[in-house]
Write an enzyme that holds these catalytic residues in place. Structure first.
Site, PDB file in Angstrom:
ATOM      1  N   HIS A   1       1.643  12.299  -0.045  1.00 28.10           N
ATOM      2  CA  HIS A   1       1.119  13.629   0.266  1.00 28.10           C
ATOM      3  C   HIS A   1       2.160  14.672  -0.162  1.00 28.10           C
ATOM      4  O   HIS A   1       3.130  14.925   0.564  1.00 28.10           O
ATOM      5  CB  HIS A   1       0.834  13.767   1.763  1.00 28.10           C
ATOM      6  CG  HIS A   1      -0.279  12.898   2.251  1.00 28.10           C
ATOM      7  ND1 HIS A   1      -1.594  13.118   1.906  1.00 28.10           N
ATOM      8  CD2 HIS A   1      -0.278  11.798   3.055  1.00 28.10           C
ATOM      9  CE1 HIS A   1      -2.356  12.201   2.474  1.00 28.10           C
ATOM     10  NE2 HIS A   1      -1.587  11.388   3.173  1.00 28.10           N
TER      11      HIS A   1
ATOM     12  N   VAL B   1      -2.319  -2.959  -3.698  1.00 29.19           N
ATOM     13  CA  VAL B   1      -2.552  -4.264  -4.325  1.00 29.19           C
ATOM     14  C   VAL B   1      -2.385  -5.322  -3.241  1.00 29.19           C
ATOM     15  O   VAL B   1      -1.457  -5.249  -2.431  1.00 29.19           O
ATOM     16  CB  VAL B   1      -1.596  -4.536  -5.500  1.00 29.19           C
ATOM     17  CG1 VAL B   1      -2.038  -3.772  -6.743  1.00 29.19           C
ATOM     18  CG2 VAL B   1      -0.148  -4.181  -5.166  1.00 29.19           C
TER      19      VAL B   1
ATOM     20  N   SER C   1       0.846  -1.188   0.000  1.00 28.00           N
ATOM     21  CA  SER C   1       0.000   0.000   0.000  1.00 28.00           C
ATOM     22  C   SER C   1       0.880   1.236   0.000  1.00 28.00           C
ATOM     23  O   SER C   1       1.973   1.241   0.584  1.00 28.00           O
ATOM     24  CB  SER C   1      -0.934   0.017   1.212  1.00 28.00           C
ATOM     25  OG  SER C   1      -0.187   0.012   2.419  1.00 28.00           O
TER      26      SER C   1
ATOM     27  N   HIS D   1      -2.956   7.492  -3.988  1.00 29.89           N
ATOM     28  CA  HIS D   1      -3.017   6.277  -3.182  1.00 29.89           C
ATOM     29  C   HIS D   1      -3.035   5.076  -4.123  1.00 29.89           C
ATOM     30  O   HIS D   1      -3.649   5.125  -5.193  1.00 29.89           O
ATOM     31  CB  HIS D   1      -4.284   6.284  -2.329  1.00 29.89           C
ATOM     32  CG  HIS D   1      -4.723   4.927  -1.863  1.00 29.89           C
ATOM     33  ND1 HIS D   1      -5.736   4.212  -2.480  1.00 29.89           N
ATOM     34  CD2 HIS D   1      -4.273   4.137  -0.850  1.00 29.89           C
ATOM     35  CE1 HIS D   1      -5.894   3.054  -1.869  1.00 29.89           C
ATOM     36  NE2 HIS D   1      -5.020   2.989  -0.888  1.00 29.89           N
TER      37      HIS D   1
END
Length: 324
Positions: free
Chosen positions: A115, A128, A111, A125
């Site tokens: 930012h 998988v 993940s 974002h």
């Protein structure tokens, strides 16, 4: 919008291979790390390697958490790899699959949340993941599935960026059927929708879950296509917007809109809830949150302003490929 999860005896020979999934995910994390670090050009990712031994019903396994902070381009970026096992699926994983309640499980995933510092560069974002269950009944077949996707959250929108993002999403889906992009784009629009605010989090992308149709090899190939298309989708947008000048007004709006990101992750996101409910590593789970954020009571954008345009043009479900 949910795809039914069932064990398919016709694909018994095409059995799931968690070792192959792990090798791909570890390599993907490394590629993402190197590319984002190079794009930032200043800060470097720090890495925490963590491991939890098997102790009764507690979550076991480990992973690598990598976080870049106070960079030239990225205020914070995190990339997690984890491979964990548990004795019982948490409620967030069985809410739509009650027949799996009580099953043990194995979960692997990467993940990522970025930012940026410049408000003209959108937050992004990607995720998988692969799940496999350990059936409670001794004669039951394991159930496995893939999930993931990527989505974009601009603060000041540009149509060219949105078209590029969705075109790359379409390209990731195209080898697996022309119907996948519209299906998974719609699913993404529906998933990343703040129900308590009645507004989207961003311009979407693709989202899929419970994927096991067509056998392991085909599903794994689709997962790899999604993972491999994230950087081509995001980095060209970053390069176009990173040097645009901004002031206090844009920065304040960015921090305000980041509040929506925090609200979604803590209230609705299934991945966050799964990690917390399963006893995962809290620091790794919450690395998705931005380092600075603000809330303001009943704030409304000034009519005709660039901030209002975000709501009126970009935070609306839209066929961005038709917009081209």
């Amino acid at each position: 919008m949910t795809t039914a999860v069932t064990a398919d005896p016709d694909h018994a020979a095409d059995s799931p291979d968690s070792t192959a999934v792990r090798q791909y995910l570890e390599a993907l994390q490394q590629r993402l790390t190197e590319a984002l670090q190079a794009a930032d050009g200043g800060a470097r990712f720090i890495e925490d390697v963590w491991e939890r031994p098997a102790t009764g019903a507690a979550l076991a396994g480990g992973g690598r958490s990598r976080v870049l902070r106070e960079g030239t381009l990225f205020e914070q970026a995190g990339i997690n790899f984890s491979h964990v096992r548990g004795a019982r699926l948490p409620p967030s994983a069985t809410a739509q699959r009650p027949e799996l309640a009580g099953c043990g499980f194995e979960a692997l995933g990467v993940s990522l949340v970025v930012h940026p510092r410049n408000p003209y560069v959108p937050t992004s974002h990607a995720n998988v993941r692969f799940f496999s269950t350990v059936p409670a009944a001794p004669d039951a077949a394991p159930v496995w599935w893939f999930g993931g996707g990527f989505d974009l959250t601009p603060y000041y929108g540009f149509e060219a960026d949105c078209v590029h993002w969705h075109r790359t999403v379409r390209d990731a889906c195209a080898p697996f059927g022309a119907d996948l992009y519209p299906r998974y784009k719609q699913w993404c629009d529906e998933y990343f929708f703040l129900r308590h605010r009645q507004e989207p989090r961003g311009i979407g992308g693709l989202f899929f879950d419970d994927l096991n149709t067509g056998g392991f090899a085909r599903c794994f190939a689709f997962l790899r296509s999604v993972g491999d298309h994230y950087l081509p989708a995001y980095l060209p947008i970053v390069e176009r917007r990173r040097d645009l000048p901004y002031g206090e007004r844009e920065r304040e709006f960015q921090l305000y809109r980041r509040g929506r990101y925090v609200e979604f992750n803590l209230v609705q996101d299934r991945g966050t809830l799964f990690g917390l409910q399963s006893g995962g590593r809290t620091e790794s789970i919450l690395m998705s949150l931005p380092p600075l954020v603000r809330w303001e009571y009943n704030w409304q954008p000034q009519p005709g302003s660039p901030e209002a345009r975000l709501y009126e043009v970009f935070l609306q479900p839209r066929d961005w490929l038709a917009a081209n």
